[in-house]
Design an enzyme around this catalytic site. Structure first.
Site, PDB file in Angstrom:
ATOM      1  CB  CYS A 112       1.234  -0.147   3.754  1.00  0.00           C
ATOM      2  SG  CYS A 112       2.071  -1.615   4.305  1.00  0.00           S
TER       3      CYS A 112
ATOM      4  N   GLY B   8       0.591  -1.076   0.096  1.00  0.00           N
ATOM      5  CA  GLY B   8       0.036  -0.018   0.133  1.00  0.00           C
ATOM      6  C   GLY B   8       0.644   1.381  -0.056  1.00  0.00           C
TER       7      GLY B   8
HETATM    8  P1  5GP Z   1      -2.998   1.689  -1.886  1.00  0.00           P
HETATM    9  O1  5GP Z   1      -4.000   1.595  -2.948  1.00  0.00           O
HETATM   10  O2  5GP Z   1      -2.981   3.052  -1.210  1.00  0.00           O
HETATM   11  O3  5GP Z   1      -1.669   1.534  -2.664  1.00  0.00           O
HETATM   12  O4  5GP Z   1      -3.281   0.504  -0.730  1.00  0.00           O
HETATM   13  C1  5GP Z   1      -4.512   0.588  -0.248  1.00  0.00           C
HETATM   14  C2  5GP Z   1      -4.404  -0.562   0.771  1.00  0.00           C
HETATM   15  O5  5GP Z   1      -3.516  -0.280   1.710  1.00  0.00           O
HETATM   16  C3  5GP Z   1      -5.701  -0.556   1.541  1.00  0.00           C
HETATM   17  O6  5GP Z   1      -6.820  -1.287   1.124  1.00  0.00           O
HETATM   18  C4  5GP Z   1      -5.200  -1.521   2.615  1.00  0.00           C
HETATM   19  O7  5GP Z   1      -5.200  -2.856   2.442  1.00  0.00           O
HETATM   20  C5  5GP Z   1      -3.942  -0.874   2.893  1.00  0.00           C
HETATM   21  N1  5GP Z   1      -3.551  -0.263   4.077  1.00  0.00           N
HETATM   22  C6  5GP Z   1      -4.421   1.025   4.432  1.00  0.00           C
HETATM   23  N2  5GP Z   1      -3.800   1.547   5.523  1.00  0.00           N
HETATM   24  C7  5GP Z   1      -2.890   0.814   5.863  1.00  0.00           C
HETATM   25  C8  5GP Z   1      -1.785   0.771   7.138  1.00  0.00           C
HETATM   26  O8  5GP Z   1      -1.854   1.875   7.958  1.00  0.00           O
HETATM   27  N3  5GP Z   1      -0.920  -0.010   7.105  1.00  0.00           N
HETATM   28  C9  5GP Z   1      -0.887  -1.100   6.194  1.00  0.00           C
HETATM   29  N4  5GP Z   1       0.113  -2.173   6.134  1.00  0.00           N
HETATM   30  N5  5GP Z   1      -1.638  -1.213   5.058  1.00  0.00           N
HETATM   31  C10 5GP Z   1      -2.522  -0.275   5.119  1.00  0.00           C
END
Ligand code: 5GP
Length: 346
Positions: free
Chosen positions: A185, A182
């Site tokens: 993340c 993410g």
């Molecule tokens: P993105 O589309 O922004 O790359 O990823 C979104 C995903 O990141 C979310 O659906 C969720 O699974 C993950 N995510 C959201 N917040 C966090 C966080 O604080 N820590 C982690 N490890 N993953 C997150």
């Protein structure tokens, strides 16, 4: 200790090879999908892209903006029972919104209350934990499946075939795939744990499809091309956080700095989120998410248009008349370079 030597891939490691086709225009491409589920009853009909259940993307405003275009939203967990009930009561296409549920007793009680207040009108739920490898998680899915036999259940997150199978056999219809990719993340940085996202998608899709289950690729898409690669790799659904953040509909505080507007965007396991919802980071754990400021991006409709345009165009490059055919027609080529950045990264 064991080392796996087979190379695993991320979106940045591949491109999709074009193929001869008779498709003349991207407007001929159908990117809606219809899915029936292994367990749940209500069939899906829509564009299988889902806004993440983060408090700055899984909002009612986002749901109202994405619904008419045919996309779906996983609502975040922090609305009140009455707010969810009012929303689900007015929802025409059930698959337009997933109710998000954690695995605590309080989460389950709140879900029961919302279901009752919404007259049972929630068709789709997303059971969400950072680490889907826990025995408790598996038991919880089985309990919700027994309690709500008709509910379409998406559950995750995992990144390997054997756990995908386990979740489907325990009652999940859609397995959510992604640990660490993410945009906000920091799990990989904090724990060293993760799995390259494209390989996770390919392997989990294969496992799920063998059992009549589906997968949702969650995290790591930074461009419309990444979304196309996720579908090409076998994802049935793609979940987006960062790509949909920073818009008018995204929630997230708007901040002005030196005449420029920004929006706050943070991970749901970040210090910012835990300060807001849990009274701070508990003493025994570390935050696994970060906070960023995104330049305000205006209405989400414009971004969605770009994403869908990109996916449609990917389909025409390989001759897929429908999104459904994209995986079959995808050949990935491994690359050492993605973009020509001589004039910047834009
Ligand atoms: P993105 O589309 O922004 O790359 O990823 C979104 C995903 O990141 C979310 O659906 C969720 O699974 C993950 N995510 C959201 N917040 C966090 C966080 O604080 N820590 C982690 N490890 N993953 C997150």
């Amino acid at each position: 200790m064991h080392i796996e030597h087979e190379l695993k891939l991320d979106f940045k490691d591949v491109l999709i090879r074009p193929k001869r086709s008779t498709l003349t225009s991207r407007s001929n491409v159908d990117i809606a999908r219809q899915f029936a589920f292994r367990h749940g009853k209500d069939a899906y009909d829509g564009i299988p892209i889902i806004a993440a259940n983060m408090d700055s993307t899984g909002t009612f405003d986002m749901a109202r903006a994405l619904q008419p275009v045919g996309l779906s939203v996983a609502l975040h967990k922090h609305y009140a029972v009455e707010e969810y009930a009012a929303y689900f009561n007015g929802l025409e296409r059930k698959s337009a919104a997933f109710y998000s549920i954690g695995i605590t007793r309080a989460d389950e009680e709140k879900f029961d209350k919302v279901m009752a207040a919404a007259g049972g009108r929630i068709g789709y739920a997303c059971i969400d934990v950072a680490n889907g490898y826990h025995e408790n998680f598996v038991t919880f899915i089985a309990r919700i499946r027994t309690a709500w036999p008709e509910l379409v259940i998406m559950a995750g997150n995992v990144v390997t075939g054997e756990m995908t199978e386990q979740l489907i056999l325990s009652g999940a219809d859609i397995v959510k795939v992604g640990i660490g990719p993410g945009s906000v993340c920091t799990t990989r940085k904090m724990t060293g744990v993760g799995y390259p996202q494209l390989s996770a998608i390919i392997e989990c899709a294969d496992a799920a499809h063998g059992l009549g289950g589906l997968i949702c690729a969650d995290g790591g898409c930074a461009t419309p091309g990444d979304v196309a690669k996720a579908f090409g790799g076998g994802a049935d659904f793609v979940m987006l956080g960062g790509m949909l953040a920073g818009h008018n509909e995204s929630g997230g505080e708007r901040i002005e700095r030196d005449g420029q507007a920004f929006r706050r965007f943070y991970g749901m396991s970040s210090k910012a989120a835990m300060d807001k919802y849990a009274g701070g980071v508990a003493g025994y754990r570390a935050a696994e998410g970060k906070e960023v400021l995104i330049p305000d991006r205006g209405p989400v409709e414009v971004t969605v248009h770009e994403i869908l345009g990109g996916v449609r165009s990917a389909c025409t490059y390989v001759g897929a008349r429908r999104l459904k055919e994209l995986t079959k027609r995808t050949t990935f080529v491994r690359v050492t370079q993605q973009l020509n950045e001589v004039f910047g990264k834009g």
